[in-house]
Design an enzyme around this catalytic site. Sequence first.
Site, PDB file in Angstrom:
ATOM      1  N   ALA A  78       0.853  -1.081   0.221  1.00 17.10           N
ATOM      2  CA  ALA A  78      -0.086  -0.040  -0.057  1.00 17.10           C
ATOM      3  C   ALA A  78       0.842   1.418   0.113  1.00 17.10           C
ATOM      4  CB  ALA A  78      -0.811   0.033   1.183  1.00 17.10           C
TER       5      ALA A  78
ATOM      6  N   PRO B 179      -4.932   8.543  -2.451  1.00 15.80           N
ATOM      7  CA  PRO B 179      -6.044   9.247  -3.367  1.00 15.80           C
ATOM      8  C   PRO B 179      -5.373  10.588  -3.823  1.00 15.80           C
ATOM      9  CG  PRO B 179      -7.325   8.841  -1.499  1.00 15.80           C
ATOM     10  CD  PRO B 179      -5.617   8.341  -1.206  1.00 15.80           C
TER      11      PRO B 179
ATOM     12  N   ALA C 127      -1.605  11.000  -4.082  1.00 15.39           N
ATOM     13  CA  ALA C 127      -0.064  10.761  -4.005  1.00 15.39           C
ATOM     14  C   ALA C 127       0.069   9.236  -4.850  1.00 15.39           C
ATOM     15  CB  ALA C 127       0.470  10.852  -2.814  1.00 15.39           C
ATOM     16  N   GLY C 128       0.321   9.474  -6.121  1.00  8.12           N
ATOM     17  CA  GLY C 128       0.412   8.145  -6.932  1.00  8.12           C
ATOM     18  C   GLY C 128       2.033   7.855  -7.333  1.00  8.12           C
TER      19      GLY C 128
ATOM     20  N   ILE D 293      -5.028  -0.415  -4.506  1.00  8.10           N
ATOM     21  CA  ILE D 293      -4.519  -1.378  -3.958  1.00  8.10           C
ATOM     22  C   ILE D 293      -4.754  -2.917  -4.584  1.00  8.10           C
ATOM     23  CG2 ILE D 293      -3.179  -2.751  -1.782  1.00  8.10           C
ATOM     24  CD1 ILE D 293      -2.728   0.398  -2.063  1.00  8.10           C
TER      25      ILE D 293
ATOM     26  N   GLU E  89      10.574  -4.109  -9.539  1.00  7.57           N
ATOM     27  CA  GLU E  89       9.334  -3.851 -10.062  1.00  7.57           C
ATOM     28  C   GLU E  89       8.893  -3.629 -11.579  1.00  7.57           C
ATOM     29  OE1 GLU E  89       5.294  -1.159  -8.676  1.00  7.57           O
ATOM     30  OE2 GLU E  89       7.132  -0.861  -7.575  1.00  7.57           O
ATOM     31  N   ARG E  90       9.818  -2.555 -11.781  1.00  8.53           N
ATOM     32  CA  ARG E  90       9.819  -2.121 -13.312  1.00  8.53           C
ATOM     33  C   ARG E  90      10.126  -3.247 -14.405  1.00  8.53           C
ATOM     34  NH1 ARG E  90      11.306   3.912 -11.537  1.00  8.53           N
ATOM     35  NH2 ARG E  90       9.133   4.368 -11.034  1.00  8.53           N
TER      36      ARG E  90
ATOM     37  N   GLN F 245      -1.803  -6.817 -48.166  1.00  7.40           N
ATOM     38  CA  GLN F 245      -0.511  -6.177 -48.061  1.00  7.40           C
ATOM     39  C   GLN F 245      -0.390  -5.416 -46.717  1.00  7.40           C
ATOM     40  OE1 GLN F 245       0.581  -2.336 -50.173  1.00  7.40           O
ATOM     41  NE2 GLN F 245       2.294  -3.591 -51.080  1.00  7.40           N
TER      42      GLN F 245
ATOM     43  N   THR G   2       4.094   6.206 -14.216  1.00  7.23           N
ATOM     44  CA  THR G   2       3.691   6.411 -15.872  1.00  7.23           C
ATOM     45  C   THR G   2       4.758   6.576 -16.718  1.00  7.23           C
ATOM     46  OG1 THR G   2       3.659   8.787 -15.494  1.00  7.23           O
ATOM     47  CG2 THR G   2       1.699   7.391 -14.513  1.00  7.23           C
TER      48      THR G   2
END
Length: 384
Positions: A125, A129, A131-132, A158, A242-243, A279, A365
Site C-alpha cells: 500500500a 488518493p 499521491a501516486g 491496492i 518492479e519495473r 499487403q 507512468t
Amino acid sequence: MPRMIFDAEHEQFRDSVRRYVQGEIAPRAEAWRKAGRVDRQAWRDLGAQGYLLMWAPEEYGGLGIDDFRYDQILYEENVRHGEVGFYMQLHSRLVAPYIGHFGSPEQKARFLPGCISGETILAVAMTEPGAGSDLAGMKMRAEDKGDHWLLNGSKTYISNGLIADVVLVAARTVPDSRYGIGLFLVEEGMPGFSRGQKLHKMGLDAQDTAELFFQDVKVPKANVLGDATKGFSYMMQGLAEERLTGSVLSLASAQTAFDLTMEYIQERSAFGTTIGSFQNSRFKMAELRSQLDSVQTFLDQCVLLHNRRELSGEVAAQIKLLTSELEGKVIDECLQLFGGAGYMEEYRICRMYRDARITRIFAGTSEIMKEIIGRKLGLDDRRR
C-alpha cells in the site's frame, strides 16, 4: 527469433510451468474474472508447486533460486496460457523482497514460510488518493508511541487489497521531511484496519483492487521493516525490479496478442482470400514482429543485468517505457486486424485490450519514466 539467455534447465522448467498453467490455472480463470478475485486455494496450489518466492532461502521453505529467469518464465507462461489477473508477481517479486532484504531474522522466520506456501497473501500500500507516482508526497502518517506505531490515513488502488493477509504499508514518520517514510507490516485483524469495496476497473477483472483505511491502527515495533525513517530509500531500491517484472508481463502480453492475431488472419477470409494475405496485414505484422524481437532482446539483457545486480534505475525505466508502450501499440494494431470481432468479449483480444491499458500507468507512468531517463541525461531544469 531464438532467445539466447535460456539454457536446457530453463526450457525444461518452462515446459513444466506451461503444463501446470494450462491444467490448473486456465480452467479456473473465467470463474475468477466473474468473482473479481482469485480464490485462496489457487495461491496454496501455486505454493505447493514451489512457484512462490522461488528466490527465498531453503531454511524458510523456498527453493533458493537466485535467477530471475525462472520468474520470467513463470510470468510469461501465465500471461500466455493462464490469467494475467492472478498477481503472483506482486506477491513474490514486489512485496516479499522487502521482507527478504530489510526484514529482521525474526520477521523473515515469521512471515516468509506462509508467503512461500501461499497461506499468507501479500499486498503493498503506497498509492494514496493524492499521491501516486510521487511517493514522497504521501500524507498517511505514523506516530511513534513508544512500544508501537499509530497509523492513520488511507490508501487506494491496492492490488490484492481484498484478499491480502499482510499489507506492506508506507507512511510518513518524519512530518517535516519529504523522505521520512517508514514501512509497516499490517496484518489482517488489526483493530482500525479496514477495507473498502472492490474497485471496478477497466480491465484485469480477476485482480481484486480496493481502498484501505487505517484509523488509529496500533502496529507493534516488531512489524516495522528496518529503519522507520528510511522507507523511501527502501522503496527506491525495489523499483528497478518492479519495473523489470512489469516489463516481462507487458512484452509477454504483446507477444501473445501477436500470436493470436497470426492465427486469426490466416483463418479469416474476405474478398475471396485470407486477411493475412493483404499487403496491409503483411506490413503491419512485419513491423510488429521486428519491434517485438528488438525489445525482447533488450528486455532479456536487462534480466541478465538484474541477475548480476547491475540493473540501474534509468535502464529499468527505459525497458518499462518501451515494453508498456509497445504492448499498447501491438494490441491496438492486432485488435484492428480482428475487425468487429475484436470488439467482442468472446474474443480474448478484446479483454487483452482492456487489461493492457494500465501498464502505461502503474509502477510509474510513461511520463515519469521519461523524466527519469531525461534527468539521467542531464536534462534537468532544476539544476540551472
